[in-house]
Design a protein around this motif. Structure first.
Motif, mmCIF file in Angstrom:
data_model
loop_
_atom_site.group_PDB
_atom_site.id
_atom_site.type_symbol
_atom_site.label_atom_id
_atom_site.label_comp_id
_atom_site.label_asym_id
_atom_site.label_seq_id
_atom_site.Cartn_x
_atom_site.Cartn_y
_atom_site.Cartn_z
ATOM 1 N N ASP A 11 0.852 -1.168 0.088
ATOM 2 C CA ASP A 11 0.077 0.062 -0.063
ATOM 3 C C ASP A 11 0.906 1.133 0.057
ATOM 4 O OD1 ASP A 11 -2.198 -1.646 0.036
ATOM 5 O OD2 ASP A 11 -2.319 -1.487 2.350
ATOM 6 N N THR A 12 2.144 1.007 0.573
ATOM 7 C CA THR A 12 2.815 2.311 0.578
ATOM 8 C C THR A 12 4.320 2.455 -0.468
ATOM 9 O OG1 THR A 12 4.204 1.379 2.446
ATOM 10 C CG2 THR A 12 2.351 2.713 3.002
ATOM 11 N N CYS A 13 4.602 1.155 -1.157
ATOM 12 C CA CYS A 13 5.463 1.546 -2.085
ATOM 13 C C CYS A 13 5.122 1.809 -3.417
ATOM 14 C CB CYS A 13 6.199 0.072 -1.919
ATOM 15 S SG CYS A 13 5.406 -1.227 -3.071
ATOM 16 N N THR A 14 6.001 2.225 -4.130
ATOM 17 C CA THR A 14 5.871 2.514 -5.571
ATOM 18 C C THR A 14 5.603 1.181 -6.598
ATOM 19 O OG1 THR A 14 6.910 4.592 -5.192
ATOM 20 C CG2 THR A 14 6.576 4.041 -7.543
ATOM 21 N N GLY A 29 19.258 -9.390 -0.626
ATOM 22 C CA GLY A 29 19.553 -8.216 0.606
ATOM 23 C C GLY A 29 18.103 -8.079 1.161
ATOM 24 N N GLU A 30 18.272 -7.104 1.957
ATOM 25 C CA GLU A 30 17.032 -7.030 2.870
ATOM 26 C C GLU A 30 15.722 -6.599 2.280
ATOM 27 O OE1 GLU A 30 17.542 -4.889 7.061
ATOM 28 O OE2 GLU A 30 16.549 -3.504 5.769
ATOM 29 N N ALA A 31 15.600 -5.392 1.797
ATOM 30 C CA ALA A 31 14.596 -4.594 1.384
ATOM 31 C C ALA A 31 14.771 -3.525 0.249
ATOM 32 C CB ALA A 31 13.763 -4.374 2.393
ATOM 33 N N VAL A 65 12.549 -8.969 1.175
ATOM 34 C CA VAL A 65 11.167 -8.211 0.924
ATOM 35 C C VAL A 65 11.120 -7.571 -0.247
ATOM 36 C CG1 VAL A 65 9.802 -6.545 2.512
ATOM 37 C CG2 VAL A 65 10.887 -8.082 3.741
ATOM 38 N N LYS A 66 9.905 -7.571 -0.826
ATOM 39 C CA LYS A 66 9.792 -6.923 -2.144
ATOM 40 C C LYS A 66 9.346 -5.621 -2.145
ATOM 41 C CE LYS A 66 10.993 -11.280 -3.387
ATOM 42 N NZ LYS A 66 12.375 -11.411 -3.677
ATOM 43 N N ASN A 72 12.259 3.821 5.312
ATOM 44 C CA ASN A 72 13.429 2.816 5.139
ATOM 45 C C ASN A 72 13.641 2.249 6.436
ATOM 46 O OD1 ASN A 72 15.118 1.704 3.237
ATOM 47 N ND2 ASN A 72 16.809 3.116 3.944
ATOM 48 N N ARG A 73 12.534 1.511 7.106
ATOM 49 C CA ARG A 73 12.861 1.051 8.367
ATOM 50 C C ARG A 73 13.139 -0.516 8.164
ATOM 51 N NH1 ARG A 73 8.559 -2.350 8.926
ATOM 52 N NH2 ARG A 73 6.364 -1.646 8.257
ATOM 53 N N LYS A 74 13.494 -1.250 9.145
ATOM 54 C CA LYS A 74 13.776 -2.599 8.962
ATOM 55 C C LYS A 74 12.475 -3.440 8.862
ATOM 56 C CE LYS A 74 16.593 -6.093 11.529
ATOM 57 N NZ LYS A 74 17.923 -6.107 10.590
ATOM 58 N N PRO A 75 12.458 -4.288 8.010
ATOM 59 C CA PRO A 75 11.148 -4.942 7.694
ATOM 60 C C PRO A 75 10.914 -5.784 8.973
ATOM 61 C CG PRO A 75 12.870 -5.854 6.189
ATOM 62 C CD PRO A 75 13.433 -4.785 7.036
ATOM 63 N N THR A 76 9.663 -6.142 9.347
ATOM 64 C CA THR A 76 9.019 -6.841 10.418
ATOM 65 C C THR A 76 9.103 -8.407 10.026
ATOM 66 O OG1 THR A 76 6.821 -7.049 9.844
ATOM 67 C CG2 THR A 76 7.655 -5.126 11.167
#
Length: 166
Positions: A11-14, A29-31, A65-66, A72-76
């Motif tokens: 809902d919040t990503c482009t 990598g992370e996200a 995480v896609k 830019n917080r760490k994904p849960t």
């Protein structure tokens, strides 16, 4: 992935950021960061440029995480779990000769992936963003380049000899 709503990040990503590239080594990598979110391609920011300087472009790059977490917080753990089926699909399609986890978030998936794909060797490095933040970028590039060149030579990994579809 475009229609995925397993978590609220879509809902919040482009753009959701799927994997990209051709090669027998998969880097996870992370996200997505800001540029990756904007263009939908993994590892194109500063960290990505550092990684590609070390290992080249002839690899497969993806994220645990896609979708980019806000600010830019760490994904849960829930977000990582929601994206896991996408990562499994990538592993099935790419059939990597080795999986390299970059950073703790990506590495948190190693046990699950090892249980599913015991035949795929795994390697761990700290994330290139850490190397940039700590002023160890040159050292990191040399370390990962040397080690990955060794594996490619010893195992003769290439697109040709593994006959992977492009």
């Amino acid at each position: 992935m475009e229609d995925c709503h397993r978590c609220k990040l879509r809902d919040t990503c482009t753009f959701p950021v799927g994997g990209h590239g051709k090669g027998v080594i998969m880097y996870i990598g992370e996200a997505p960061g800001e540029l990756e979110d904007k263009y939908g391609i993994p590892f194109i920011g500063l960290s990505g440029r550092l990684l590609r300087k070390a290992v080249g472009d002839d690899n497969y790059f993806t994220k645990a995480v896609k979708c980019r977490p806000p600010n830019n917080r760490k994904p849960t753990k829930e977000e990582i779990g929601a994206c896991f089926p996408h990562l499994v699909k990538e592993i099935e399609e790419v059939k990597p000769a080795m999986i390299v986890f970059l950073g703790r978030t990506a590495q948190s998936l190693s046990k699950r992936i090892q249980e599913m794909y015991p035949e795929i060797p795994q390697k761990f490095f700290y994330h290139p963003s850490y190397a940039l933040r700590t002023g160890k970028a040159s050292q990191w590039v040399e370390e990962i380049k040397k080690e990955m060149d060794f594996y490619k030579e010893v195992y003769s990994w290439s697109l040709e000899n593994l006959q992977q579809p492009l």
